[in-house]
Design a protein around this motif. Structure first.
Motif, PDB file in Angstrom:
ATOM      1  N   VAL A  46      11.582   8.736  -5.877  1.00  0.00           N
ATOM      2  CA  VAL A  46      10.362   8.048  -5.452  1.00  0.00           C
ATOM      3  C   VAL A  46      10.691   6.611  -5.064  1.00  0.00           C
ATOM      4  CG1 VAL A  46       8.074   7.245  -6.149  1.00  0.00           C
ATOM      5  CG2 VAL A  46       8.915   9.474  -6.940  1.00  0.00           C
ATOM      6  N   LEU A  47      10.246   6.211  -3.883  1.00  0.00           N
ATOM      7  CA  LEU A  47      10.275   4.814  -3.470  1.00  0.00           C
ATOM      8  C   LEU A  47       8.836   4.319  -3.511  1.00  0.00           C
ATOM      9  CD1 LEU A  47      12.717   4.842  -0.392  1.00  0.00           C
ATOM     10  CD2 LEU A  47      13.229   4.326  -2.786  1.00  0.00           C
ATOM     11  N   SER A  48       8.583   3.291  -4.308  1.00  0.00           N
ATOM     12  CA  SER A  48       7.200   2.873  -4.546  1.00  0.00           C
ATOM     13  C   SER A  48       7.018   1.372  -4.404  1.00  0.00           C
ATOM     14  CB  SER A  48       6.764   3.296  -5.953  1.00  0.00           C
ATOM     15  OG  SER A  48       5.506   2.721  -6.287  1.00  0.00           O
ATOM     16  N   ALA A  49       5.849   1.003  -3.906  1.00  0.00           N
ATOM     17  CA  ALA A  49       5.450  -0.404  -3.861  1.00  0.00           C
ATOM     18  C   ALA A  49       5.589  -1.041  -5.236  1.00  0.00           C
ATOM     19  CB  ALA A  49       4.009  -0.515  -3.376  1.00  0.00           C
ATOM     20  N   GLY A  50       6.092  -2.266  -5.266  1.00  0.00           N
ATOM     21  CA  GLY A  50       6.327  -2.946  -6.529  1.00  0.00           C
ATOM     22  C   GLY A  50       5.080  -3.161  -7.357  1.00  0.00           C
ATOM     23  N   SER A  51       3.913  -3.224  -6.722  1.00  0.00           N
ATOM     24  CA  SER A  51       2.674  -3.429  -7.476  1.00  0.00           C
ATOM     25  C   SER A  51       2.295  -2.223  -8.314  1.00  0.00           C
ATOM     26  CB  SER A  51       1.517  -3.786  -6.537  1.00  0.00           C
ATOM     27  OG  SER A  51       1.378  -2.818  -5.517  1.00  0.00           O
ATOM     28  N   MET A  52       3.020  -1.116  -8.141  1.00  0.00           N
ATOM     29  CA  MET A  52       2.788   0.066  -8.972  1.00  0.00           C
ATOM     30  C   MET A  52       3.643   0.045 -10.243  1.00  0.00           C
ATOM     31  SD  MET A  52       0.503   2.056  -7.610  1.00  0.00           S
ATOM     32  CE  MET A  52       0.853   3.597  -8.445  1.00  0.00           C
ATOM     33  N   ARG A  53       4.311  -1.055 -10.507  1.00  0.00           N
ATOM     34  CA  ARG A  53       5.271  -1.086 -11.620  1.00  0.00           C
ATOM     35  C   ARG A  53       4.618  -0.902 -12.987  1.00  0.00           C
ATOM     36  NH1 ARG A  53       4.747  -6.196  -9.652  1.00  0.00           N
ATOM     37  NH2 ARG A  53       4.157  -7.886 -11.060  1.00  0.00           N
ATOM     38  N   HIS A  54       3.327  -1.185 -13.100  1.00  0.00           N
ATOM     39  CA  HIS A  54       2.643  -0.982 -14.375  1.00  0.00           C
ATOM     40  C   HIS A  54       1.960   0.385 -14.451  1.00  0.00           C
ATOM     41  CE1 HIS A  54       3.474  -5.111 -15.339  1.00  0.00           C
ATOM     42  NE2 HIS A  54       2.802  -5.546 -14.289  1.00  0.00           N
ATOM     43  N   ALA A  55       2.057   1.178 -13.371  1.00  0.00           N
ATOM     44  CA  ALA A  55       1.396   2.483 -13.334  1.00  0.00           C
ATOM     45  C   ALA A  55       2.370   3.633 -13.164  1.00  0.00           C
ATOM     46  CB  ALA A  55       0.363   2.506 -12.203  1.00  0.00           C
ATOM     47  N   PHE A  56       3.301   3.504 -12.225  1.00  0.00           N
ATOM     48  CA  PHE A  56       4.148   4.649 -11.920  1.00  0.00           C
ATOM     49  C   PHE A  56       5.041   5.079 -13.085  1.00  0.00           C
ATOM     50  CE2 PHE A  56       4.125   6.132  -7.392  1.00  0.00           C
ATOM     51  CZ  PHE A  56       4.357   7.466  -7.706  1.00  0.00           C
ATOM     52  N   PRO A  57       5.608   4.172 -13.866  1.00  0.00           N
ATOM     53  CA  PRO A  57       6.395   4.646 -15.004  1.00  0.00           C
ATOM     54  C   PRO A  57       5.594   5.530 -15.955  1.00  0.00           C
ATOM     55  CG  PRO A  57       6.936   2.368 -14.555  1.00  0.00           C
ATOM     56  CD  PRO A  57       5.760   2.713 -13.679  1.00  0.00           C
ATOM     57  N   ALA A  58       4.320   5.170 -16.196  1.00  0.00           N
ATOM     58  CA  ALA A  58       3.478   6.000 -17.067  1.00  0.00           C
ATOM     59  C   ALA A  58       3.148   7.331 -16.405  1.00  0.00           C
ATOM     60  CB  ALA A  58       2.197   5.250 -17.423  1.00  0.00           C
ATOM     61  N   ILE A  59       2.932   7.322 -15.093  1.00  0.00           N
ATOM     62  CA  ILE A  59       2.679   8.568 -14.369  1.00  0.00           C
ATOM     63  C   ILE A  59       3.898   9.483 -14.457  1.00  0.00           C
ATOM     64  CG2 ILE A  59       2.426   9.527 -12.040  1.00  0.00           C
ATOM     65  CD1 ILE A  59       0.560   7.168 -11.423  1.00  0.00           C
ATOM     66  N   ILE A  60       5.071   8.903 -14.255  1.00  0.00           N
ATOM     67  CA  ILE A  60       6.305   9.689 -14.301  1.00  0.00           C
ATOM     68  C   ILE A  60       6.529  10.257 -15.697  1.00  0.00           C
ATOM     69  CG2 ILE A  60       8.827   9.461 -14.226  1.00  0.00           C
ATOM     70  CD1 ILE A  60       8.368   7.506 -11.850  1.00  0.00           C
ATOM     71  N   GLU A  61       6.288   9.443 -16.704  1.00  0.00           N
ATOM     72  CA  GLU A  61       6.467   9.919 -18.084  1.00  0.00           C
ATOM     73  C   GLU A  61       5.561  11.118 -18.356  1.00  0.00           C
ATOM     74  OE1 GLU A  61       6.223   8.289 -22.711  1.00  0.00           O
ATOM     75  OE2 GLU A  61       5.663   6.979 -21.038  1.00  0.00           O
TER      76      GLU A  61
ATOM     77  N   PHE B 271       0.003  15.641  -8.996  1.00  0.00           N
ATOM     78  CA  PHE B 271      -0.268  15.060 -10.317  1.00  0.00           C
ATOM     79  C   PHE B 271      -0.876  13.661 -10.185  1.00  0.00           C
ATOM     80  CE2 PHE B 271       0.812  12.618 -14.105  1.00  0.00           C
ATOM     81  CZ  PHE B 271       0.337  13.453 -15.107  1.00  0.00           C
ATOM     82  N   VAL B 272      -0.353  12.870  -9.244  1.00  0.00           N
ATOM     83  CA  VAL B 272      -0.909  11.530  -9.013  1.00  0.00           C
ATOM     84  C   VAL B 272      -2.385  11.622  -8.652  1.00  0.00           C
ATOM     85  CG1 VAL B 272      -0.818   9.498  -7.502  1.00  0.00           C
ATOM     86  CG2 VAL B 272       1.308  10.512  -8.347  1.00  0.00           C
TER      87      VAL B 272
END
Length: 258
Positions: free
Chosen positions: A7-22, A224-225
């Motif tokens: 996944v390549l993601s916008a940096g502003s997702m840094r507080h969301a994508f890790p939790a989504i991935i987990e 899932f997102v």
């Protein structure tokens, strides 16, 4: 063994994508590799051949461009954000005096970098909207704005520095910011988070696009997102879930992006 979904993601997702991935990995057993950065620069990396399975952008323009050239499948709006202003608490900015404070030539305005980072594009859209209503003002604000982050030549955030470090370090008196980031500074009495007046506020929509030919695991992650669980994680991270759109509006998003 299945390779990790890249996944390549916008940096502003840094507080969301890790939790989504987990949560996704826990539910499916599928590993995910995440790389964060300004979405415009990520798009450029994709265009020159960097491997990826799923691209998450802080705007719709970049994934639509990739879809138009056949690199990704259709771009889907998967969440929304809003632009606001982080200021020094003693600056006295409010939504009501927004223009008065911005037009003060002694106030240092900080933004991200247009072109490289959608946050900068959204900030400059605010200035364009101001220009429409107050000719000359928006142009002056663009000229005064300091493009401090999000660019290909921007210095990295110093280790241990919090989100408002450019203000506390005196580089800016205020920063145009996504609310999903700014909200983390709301409890700090040194800062104030100010809403932009509605007539100047841009629509901030995030787009998701799987690579054409990506493995099914990438599409499962996209689903899932967009699921109730994924949207709840985004809501907790300060985003506005796309599920809050009406059914008709959600259909429109999909039809427009086809």
């Amino acid at each position: 063994m299945t390779e990790a979904v890249q996944v390549l993601s916008a940096g502003s997702m840094r507080h969301a994508f890790p939790a989504i991935i987990e949560a996704y990995t826990e539910a499916t057993g599928i590993a995910v590799s995440l790389s964060l950065g300004p979405a415009g620069l990520l798009r450029e990396r994709i265009e020159v051949g960097e491997r990826f399975d799923l691209f998450a952008s802080a705007n719709m323009e970049h994934p639509r461009r990739l879809a138009a050239t056949g690199v990704t499948e259709e771009a889907i709006c998967f969440t929304r954000n809003r632009l606001c202003v982080i200021t020094r608490a003693d600056l006295g900015m409010t939504t009501e005096n927004f223009l008065d404070v911005l037009s003060d030539s002694s106030v240092k305005i900080g933004t991200s970098t247009p072109g490289d980072d959608p946050s900068g594009d959204y900030a400059f859209e605010v200035f364009d909207r101001i220009e429409t209503r107050h000719p000359g003002m928006g142009t002056t604000l663009k000229a005064r704005a300091r493009q401090l982050v999000g660019g290909r030549n921007s210095p990295p955030t110093p280790p241990g520095k919090g989100g408002g470090y450019l203000i506390t370090d005196g580089e800016a008196d205020l920063m145009m910011s996504y609310y999903s980031n700014a909200r983390l500074l709301e409890p700090d009495p040194a800062f104030r988070v100010v809403d932009i007046p509605a007539e100047f506020s841009p629509k901030v929509e995030y787009g998701l696009g799987p690579r054409k030919g990506a493995p099914n695991e990438a599409r499962r992650l996209q689903d899932f997102v967009l699921s109730k669980g994924g949207q709840e994680i985004l809501r907790r991270a300060g985003f506005l879930p796309v599920s809050s759109l009406s059914p008709a509006a959600r259909r429109d998003h999909r039809q427009v992006n086809r």
